[in-house]
Design an enzyme around this catalytic site. Structure first.
Site, PDB file in Angstrom:
ATOM      1  CE1 TYR A  11      -4.067  -1.036   0.783  1.00 24.16           C
ATOM      2  CE2 TYR A  11      -3.178  -2.653   1.367  1.00 24.16           C
ATOM      3  CZ  TYR A  11      -4.019  -2.889   0.999  1.00 24.16           C
ATOM      4  OH  TYR A  11      -5.506  -3.706   0.400  1.00 24.16           O
ATOM      5  CG  ASP A  33       6.753  -7.719  -2.636  1.00 25.61           C
ATOM      6  OD1 ASP A  33       6.088  -6.840  -2.203  1.00 25.61           O
ATOM      7  OD2 ASP A  33       7.052  -8.641  -2.033  1.00 25.61           O
ATOM      8  CG  ASN A  87       4.511  -7.805   4.802  1.00 22.17           C
ATOM      9  OD1 ASN A  87       5.384  -7.544   4.263  1.00 22.17           O
ATOM     10  ND2 ASN A  87       3.694  -7.356   5.252  1.00 22.17           N
ATOM     11  CD  GLU A 161      -4.339   1.817   3.413  1.00 18.23           C
ATOM     12  OE1 GLU A 161      -5.974   1.354   3.614  1.00 18.23           O
ATOM     13  OE2 GLU A 161      -3.444   1.265   3.927  1.00 18.23           O
ATOM     14  CB  ALA A 219       2.062  12.003  12.431  1.00 15.81           C
ATOM     15  CG  PHE A 222      -0.105  14.550  18.467  1.00 12.93           C
ATOM     16  CD1 PHE A 222       0.335  13.514  18.959  1.00 12.93           C
ATOM     17  CD2 PHE A 222       0.317  15.289  18.545  1.00 12.93           C
ATOM     18  CE1 PHE A 222       1.855  14.061  19.912  1.00 12.93           C
ATOM     19  CE2 PHE A 222       1.261  16.260  19.530  1.00 12.93           C
ATOM     20  CZ  PHE A 222       1.599  15.233  19.821  1.00 12.93           C
ATOM     21  CG  LEU A 223      -3.913  12.307  12.221  1.00 12.44           C
ATOM     22  CD1 LEU A 223      -2.478  11.278  11.354  1.00 12.44           C
ATOM     23  CD2 LEU A 223      -4.230  13.422  12.339  1.00 12.44           C
ATOM     24  CB  CYS A 272      -0.740   3.294  10.459  1.00 10.90           C
ATOM     25  SG  CYS A 272       0.204   2.861   8.762  1.00 10.90           S
ATOM     26  CD  GLN A 274      -4.645  -2.463  17.637  1.00 11.17           C
ATOM     27  OE1 GLN A 274      -6.140  -1.153  18.593  1.00 11.17           O
ATOM     28  NE2 GLN A 274      -4.167  -3.218  17.504  1.00 11.17           N
TER      29      GLN A 274
HETATM   30  C1  UDX Z   1      -2.990   7.197   8.806  1.00 10.69           C
HETATM   31  C2  UDX Z   1      -2.258   8.941   9.301  1.00 10.69           C
HETATM   32  O1  UDX Z   1      -3.903   9.462   8.523  1.00 10.69           O
HETATM   33  C3  UDX Z   1      -1.089   8.665   7.428  1.00 10.69           C
HETATM   34  O2  UDX Z   1      -0.422  10.366   7.262  1.00 10.69           O
HETATM   35  C4  UDX Z   1      -0.411   7.982   7.807  1.00 10.69           C
HETATM   36  O3  UDX Z   1       1.174   7.704   6.808  1.00 10.69           O
HETATM   37  C5  UDX Z   1      -1.081   5.619   7.743  1.00 10.69           C
HETATM   38  O4  UDX Z   1      -2.492   6.094   8.869  1.00 10.69           O
HETATM   39  P1  UDX Z   1      -5.538   6.039   7.556  1.00 10.69           P
HETATM   40  O5  UDX Z   1      -5.065   4.408   8.621  1.00 10.69           O
HETATM   41  O6  UDX Z   1      -4.614   4.753   5.754  1.00 10.69           O
HETATM   42  O7  UDX Z   1      -3.829   7.123   7.513  1.00 10.69           O
HETATM   43  O8  UDX Z   1      -5.984   6.080   7.425  1.00 10.69           O
HETATM   44  P2  UDX Z   1      -6.605   7.750   8.171  1.00 10.69           P
HETATM   45  O9  UDX Z   1      -8.158   8.240   7.849  1.00 10.69           O
HETATM   46  O10 UDX Z   1      -5.816   8.624   9.118  1.00 10.69           O
HETATM   47  O11 UDX Z   1      -8.582   7.166   8.927  1.00 10.69           O
HETATM   48  C6  UDX Z   1      -7.761   5.723   9.654  1.00 10.69           C
HETATM   49  C7  UDX Z   1      -9.391   5.200  10.819  1.00 10.69           C
HETATM   50  O12 UDX Z   1      -9.409   6.336  11.458  1.00 10.69           O
HETATM   51  C8  UDX Z   1     -10.068   5.250   9.365  1.00 10.69           C
HETATM   52  O13 UDX Z   1     -10.724   3.829  10.671  1.00 10.69           O
HETATM   53  C9  UDX Z   1     -11.137   6.711  10.182  1.00 10.69           C
HETATM   54  O14 UDX Z   1     -12.403   5.475   9.470  1.00 10.69           O
HETATM   55  C10 UDX Z   1     -10.927   6.478  11.031  1.00 10.69           C
HETATM   56  N1  UDX Z   1     -11.122   8.372  11.462  1.00 10.69           N
HETATM   57  C11 UDX Z   1     -10.878   9.268  11.150  1.00 10.69           C
HETATM   58  C12 UDX Z   1     -12.264   8.302  12.480  1.00 10.69           C
HETATM   59  O15 UDX Z   1     -12.934   7.124  12.724  1.00 10.69           O
HETATM   60  N2  UDX Z   1     -12.447   9.426  12.679  1.00 10.69           N
HETATM   61  C13 UDX Z   1     -11.878  10.415  12.217  1.00 10.69           C
HETATM   62  O16 UDX Z   1     -12.438  11.724  12.188  1.00 10.69           O
HETATM   63  C14 UDX Z   1     -11.052  10.210  11.352  1.00 10.69           C
HETATM   64  P1  ADP Z   2       2.830  -1.306   3.510  1.00 15.44           P
HETATM   65  O1  ADP Z   2       1.126  -1.064   4.037  1.00 15.44           O
HETATM   66  O2  ADP Z   2       3.501  -0.485   4.843  1.00 15.44           O
HETATM   67  O3  ADP Z   2       2.974  -1.110   1.814  1.00 15.44           O
HETATM   68  P2  ADP Z   2       1.821  -4.459   2.338  1.00 15.44           P
HETATM   69  O4  ADP Z   2       1.942  -5.263   3.783  1.00 15.44           O
HETATM   70  O5  ADP Z   2       0.884  -3.512   2.010  1.00 15.44           O
HETATM   71  O6  ADP Z   2       2.712  -2.984   3.638  1.00 15.44           O
HETATM   72  O7  ADP Z   2       3.428  -4.421   1.939  1.00 15.44           O
HETATM   73  C1  ADP Z   2       4.982  -4.934   2.299  1.00 15.44           C
HETATM   74  C2  ADP Z   2       5.291  -5.828   0.770  1.00 15.44           C
HETATM   75  O8  ADP Z   2       6.427  -6.113   1.344  1.00 15.44           O
HETATM   76  C3  ADP Z   2       4.872  -7.369   1.054  1.00 15.44           C
HETATM   77  O9  ADP Z   2       3.764  -7.239  -0.658  1.00 15.44           O
HETATM   78  C4  ADP Z   2       5.524  -8.364   1.459  1.00 15.44           C
HETATM   79  O10 ADP Z   2       5.600  -9.325   0.459  1.00 15.44           O
HETATM   80  C5  ADP Z   2       6.999  -6.924   1.070  1.00 15.44           C
HETATM   81  N1  ADP Z   2       8.106  -7.692   1.612  1.00 15.44           N
HETATM   82  C6  ADP Z   2       8.311  -8.774   3.051  1.00 15.44           C
HETATM   83  N2  ADP Z   2       9.539  -8.640   3.450  1.00 15.44           N
HETATM   84  C7  ADP Z   2      10.328  -8.222   1.535  1.00 15.44           C
HETATM   85  C8  ADP Z   2      11.789  -8.310   1.650  1.00 15.44           C
HETATM   86  N3  ADP Z   2      12.450  -9.512   2.340  1.00 15.44           N
HETATM   87  N4  ADP Z   2      11.639  -8.883  -0.217  1.00 15.44           N
HETATM   88  C9  ADP Z   2      10.798  -8.106  -0.455  1.00 15.44           C
HETATM   89  N5  ADP Z   2       9.636  -7.850  -0.470  1.00 15.44           N
HETATM   90  C10 ADP Z   2       9.525  -8.299   0.852  1.00 15.44           C
END
Ligand code: UDX
Ligand code: ADP
Length: 480
Positions: A11, A33, A87, A161, A219, A222-223, A272, A274
């Site tokens: 991601y 990968d 990961n 995301e 960050a 805090f969020l 992220c 938790q």
């Molecule tokens: C988060 C951070 O925003 C991002 O900067 C970091 O790089 C990765 O973690 P993400 O987890 O993709 O991004 O989504 P985010 O929009 O932050 O939402 C996280 C969770 O909080 C979701 O389950 C969302 O539904 C929830 N949320 C968000 C609420 O419940 N209330 C809100 O007001 C905002």
């Molecule tokens: P993120 O959300 O941080 O991008 P993902 O779980 O979506 O995390 O992606 C991590 C990717 O890293 C997975 O597709 C996994 O197959 C890959 N990966 C893990 N260990 C290795 C490694 N040693 N070499 C290449 N790819 C790897």
């Protein structure tokens, strides 16, 4: 020509590298990968992740200056800059279990980089990692370097995301941490030059390594803390008759607080929040700061409380039992506009209802049946391992069916739970849904997206997080 290689096509790695390739046509970008199916998907018409705008960017650059490959070693050895985006699960066993990050995949990536490198490289931490990981990685690389110079940078990703492409196009800031030596500063400049193709210089912040690593954890903490704060208020609103949307609107109007991230919900999810807070807690404990650790732990406790409270509301309002009752689950992803289910609150809510023997009919526009069945049978923290190492998909649970339409999910159901704020759930024909349900018909809105008054007019009993309670629910306890 500068060559970039990113280890990990997930991601973070996939979208980030696609945008770098788009904005820097003279840079060659390879994303590698170990998962062959994941790489095949990146090379196909159906990308492995759903993200608005991503298809377009990938299609524009693939076969020009962006490629996806499972030949990890070849592209790492050729690169000048290696991003590592693998990961980093929470450890489930041994020292720091349930809190500390498991750096197994990071370490194996670092050892591989050292093994295959024949020229100097800048190695960039992109996955969220505990503070001081860079130092550990530096040690692995320099002890195995065969005279090659490695510079380590921390360049945490802040994309969210569902809005990843927009966030990458116009980031609030790009953070680059590096060593305060001349070589470290040179490496920072090389990475800054990449981002400077499209990010204004005043948004590129350069710091030391530890500040960059800690800023990412801070960050996210805090969020998440803002969401737990408003969710804690939502319980008080229900008890007092206040409306949480009005309270957060009033609070957010204070320019010192601001309006974002104040939406009450069934709980935050995602890969992220938790994980990063658990990491922060562990680091605080290891540094002899139990009070600080406990402060942050509470953010997670309130999040768990909110999910349990939601389940209890459902069960208590349906005559204290959901056994054998069909409950429609609308939305399974952790937020709208993504198919990602990592740490989604839907998992805990569904498990809670299944524990009370409910029959679930689940619909999410982007999540597959296989993923849902896998999520509902997986142990905590198992999700964050490369797919080929995850437990194989179990035989599907009898109490769970996954359907491809909200109307099918709700037909003959006793209650509806809205767990993701997909736009399409706002415009459903709720009269038609009501007519096809068992009576009394309940709606439990975990995202505050339905028009409560309109639904009550139709005849539904409605629970909406933090809103004045329906008469029906008033005397029913829902405390965890
Ligand atoms: C988060 C951070 O925003 C991002 O900067 C970091 O790089 C990765 O973690 P993400 O987890 O993709 O991004 O989504 P985010 O929009 O932050 O939402 C996280 C969770 O909080 C979701 O389950 C969302 O539904 C929830 N949320 C968000 C609420 O419940 N209330 C809100 O007001 C905002
Ligand atoms: P993120 O959300 O941080 O991008 P993902 O779980 O979506 O995390 O992606 C991590 C990717 O890293 C997975 O597709 C996994 O197959 C890959 N990966 C893990 N260990 C290795 C490694 N040693 N070499 C290449 N790819 C790897």
């Amino acid at each position: 020509m500068v060559k970039i290689c990113c280890i990990g096509a997930g991601y973070v790695g996939g979208p980030t590298m696609a945008v770098i390739a788009l904005k820097c046509p003279e840079i060659q970008v390879a994303v590698v990968d170990i998962s062959v199916p994941r790489i095949s998907a990146w090379n196909s018409d159906t990308l492995p992740i759903y993200e608005p705008g991503l298809d377009e960017v990938v299609k524009k650059c693939r076969e020009k200056n962006l490629l996806f490959s499972s030949d990890v070693e070849k592209y790492v050895s050729e690169a000048d800059i290696v991003f590592v985006s693998v990961n980093t699960p929470t450890k489930t066993q041994g020292l720091g279990a349930g809190k500390a990050a498991d750096l197994t995949y990071w370490e194996s990536a670092a050892r591989m980089i050292a093994d295959v490198s024949k020229s100097n490289k800048i190695v960039v931490e992109k996955s969220t990692v505990p503070v001081k990981t860079a130092e550990a990685i530096e040690k692995i690389l320099t002890h195995n370097s065969k005279g090659i110079n490695f510079q380590i940078l921390s360049n945490p990703e802040f994309l969210a995301e569902g809005t990843a492409i927009q966030d990458l196009f116009e980031p609030d800031r790009v953070l680059i941490g590096g060593r305060e030596t001349p070589e470290g500063q040179k490496a920072i400049k090389a990475l800054r030059d990449v981002y400077a193709h499209w990010v204004p210089m005043d948004r590129i912040i350069c710091t030391n390594l530890w500040s960059a690593e800690l800023s990412k954890l801070a960050a996210n903490a805090f969020l998440a803390q803002r969401i737990s704060s408003v969710n804690a208020m939502s319980a008080l609103c229900e008890a007092t008759g206040a409306d949480v949307s009005q309270v957060s609107h009033a609070v957010g109007k204070d320019t010192r607080i601001g309006p974002k991230f104040l939406n009450a919900s069934v709980g935050f999810g995602g890969s992220c929040f938790q994980k990063d807070i658990l990491n922060l807690v562990y680091i605080c404990e290891c540094n002899g700061l139990p009070e600080v650790a406990n402060y942050w732990k509470q953010v997670i406790k309130v999040n768990d409380y909110q999910k349990t409270r939601f389940v209890n509301r459902i069960v208590s309002s349906m005559f204290n039992t959901v056994s054998g009752k069909k409950i429609a689950i609308l939305g399974f992803a952790f937020k709208k506009d993504t198919g990602d289910t990592r740490e989604t609150p839907a998992i805990d809510v569904c498990k809670g209802l299944l524990g009370d023997k409910a029959m679930l009919s689940i619909y999410d526009p982007q999540v597959s049946e296989e993923q849902i069945q896998r999520d509902l049978s997986m142990n905590k923290f198992d999700w964050d391992h490369p797919v080929h190492l995850q437990p194989t998909s179990p035989s599907s649970m009898k109490q769970v069916s996954v359907v491809w339409d909200a109307y099918a999910a709700t037909k003959d159901a006793h209650g509806i739970c809205i767990l993701t704020e997909w736009d399409e759930f706002k415009t459903l024909d709720y009269q038609k849904i009501y007519d096809n349900m068992q009576k009394p018909a309940f709606v439990f809105d975990g995202r505050n997206i339905v028009d409560v008054a309109k639904l009550r007019e139709i005849g539904f009993i409605v629970y909406s997080i933090g809103k004045p309670l329906d008469e029906w629910l008033k005397d029913m306890p829902a405390v965890a």
